[in-house]
Design an enzyme around this catalytic site. Structure first.
Site, PDB file in Angstrom:
ATOM      1  N   GLU A  83       0.822  -1.193   0.000  1.00 26.50           N
ATOM      2  CA  GLU A  83       0.000   0.000   0.000  1.00 26.50           C
ATOM      3  C   GLU A  83       0.860   1.248   0.000  1.00 26.50           C
ATOM      4  O   GLU A  83       1.984   1.256   0.514  1.00 26.50           O
ATOM      5  CB  GLU A  83      -0.923   0.010   1.223  1.00 26.50           C
ATOM      6  CG  GLU A  83      -1.969  -1.081   1.171  1.00 26.50           C
ATOM      7  CD  GLU A  83      -2.872  -1.135   2.388  1.00 26.50           C
ATOM      8  OE1 GLU A  83      -3.988  -1.671   2.263  1.00 26.50           O
ATOM      9  OE2 GLU A  83      -2.457  -0.651   3.460  1.00 26.50           O
ATOM     10  N   CYS A  94      -0.399   5.985  10.226  1.00 25.89           N
ATOM     11  CA  CYS A  94       0.871   5.346  10.568  1.00 25.89           C
ATOM     12  C   CYS A  94       0.626   4.063  11.362  1.00 25.89           C
ATOM     13  O   CYS A  94      -0.114   4.053  12.345  1.00 25.89           O
ATOM     14  CB  CYS A  94       1.724   6.300  11.405  1.00 25.89           C
ATOM     15  SG  CYS A  94       2.235   7.791  10.542  1.00 25.89           S
TER      16      CYS A  94
END
Length: 355
Positions: free
Chosen positions: A94, A335
């Site tokens: 990704e 994150c």
């Protein structure tokens, strides 16, 4: 075996085309056609202006222009866009398109399929390590996102899936192409590598004098706490990492970026601030606070009151303190949440093909 045009630096391209005896200008035109202009096919490269016939013949016979497959695009409420890519070499990764105000994008890229470091709050780490990405796979993430963007891509952060300094050769070659004037023309300081603390690679990086930035994931300056969430602490203990960071800051004459994942009830007390001060005494640093995002629920982000109190404690550092926004939570783009799987958000169709 054919060479992949997206995997070659300019000197490597010159060598690959040597049988055609190309001029430096011709090599640069091929390089620019691939990276600066994002050619969609090999034939488009061959027909680029100032590419001689003999060079085009070598390209057709000996080269290839491989692409990742875009499996899915998802857009978050805050404008972050996550791309899921499948590689013909195997595995899915990704990348995230990050909006910076309303005038540019930064792309967060993956450097590995999975990750071997197994940081306890990171979903990628739970996948385990599958393989390193090749240079072209890293660059193609940026190329495909750039091709669909409505504003320029001005920065790249190696903060996606994987530890980039464990894929040193491929990631550094990718950065060199990203920053080359005839490549992506992204300024060196606008390219950042995030590392959990691969000390030998950090020291090699410093010796080689690269212009890109490093961000050091510390999360706690109390070794026992750090070990609970970052297993790399066992292989490269904090004092060893701190000395490598000292070398980095000294050689570059700039503040080292310390990434600190803020976890409620874990690393936000006064003792944690004092430990940071003692560990980094005499080293110019800046601290990036990042709220933990853990879909498993094991770790929780701090409350506003908890974070404010910790920022007050951090004043003893006498260093800049910033809170980094970790966007795209609703699509698994924040994150620590990249895991090549589906989340919510809006599924975005591919852009229309130009007629």
């Amino acid at each position: 075996m054919k060479f992949n045009l997206k995997s070659l630096s300019l000197p490597e391209l010159q060598q690959a085309l040597s049988s055609a005896e190309p001029s430096p200008t011709a090599v640069r035109k091929v390089f620019a056609a691939v990276f600066a202009h994002g050619a969609s096919s090999l034939e488009e490269v061959c027909r680029a202006p100032q590419v001689p016939r003999r060079v085009a013949e070598v390209l057709r016979e000996q080269s290839e222009l491989t692409r990742l497959e875009v499996v899915e695009r998802r857009r978050a409420d805050d404008g972050f866009m996550k791309y899921l890519f499948a590689s013909p070499l195997g595995g899915r990764v990704e990348a995230v398109r990050i909006p910076i105000f309303d005038h540019k994008y930064v792309v967060c890229v993956s450097s590995q399929v999975g990750c071997a470091l197994a940081c306890d709050f990171c979903m990628t780490g739970k996948l385990g390590f599958q393989r390193n990405l090749r240079t072209w796979e890293i660059l193609d993430q940026v190329m495909q996102i750039r091709a669909e963007a409505d504003r320029p891509v001005r920065g790249v952060v190696f903060m996606g899936m994987g530890e980039p300094l464990l894929n040193y050769t491929e990631t550094l070659r990718a950065a060199q192409i990203l920053s080359h004037p005839a490549g992506f023309a992204i300024a060196g300081p606008s390219i950042t590598f995030s590392t959990a603390g691969m000390v030998p690679a950090i020291r090699r990086y410093v010796r080689e004098g690269h212009p890109y930035r490093l961000a050091f994931s510390v999360t706690s300056a109390i070794p026992e706490k750090r070990l609970k969430v970052l297993p790399i602490e066992k292989a490269h203990p904090l004092p060893e990492l701190v000395e490598a960071i000292r070398e980095y800051a000294t050689v570059r004459r700039e503040r080292a970026m310390i990434a600190y994942v803020a976890i409620s009830g874990f690393n936000l007390e006064r003792e944690d601030a004092v430990a940071l001060k003692e560990a980094f005494e005499g080293i110019p640093i800046k601290v990036d606070l990042i709220d933990v995002t853990d879909p498993t629920g094991k770790y929780q982000p701090p409350s506003p009151e908890e974070l404010k109190a910790f920022r007050d404690h951090l004043q003893i550092l006498g260093a800049p303190i910033a809170r980094r926004y970790s966007g795209g939570k609703d699509i698994g783009a924040a994150c620590g949440t990249l895991e090549a799987s589906q989340y919510g958000g809006v599924v975005v169709p591919p852009p229309p093909v130009a007629s």
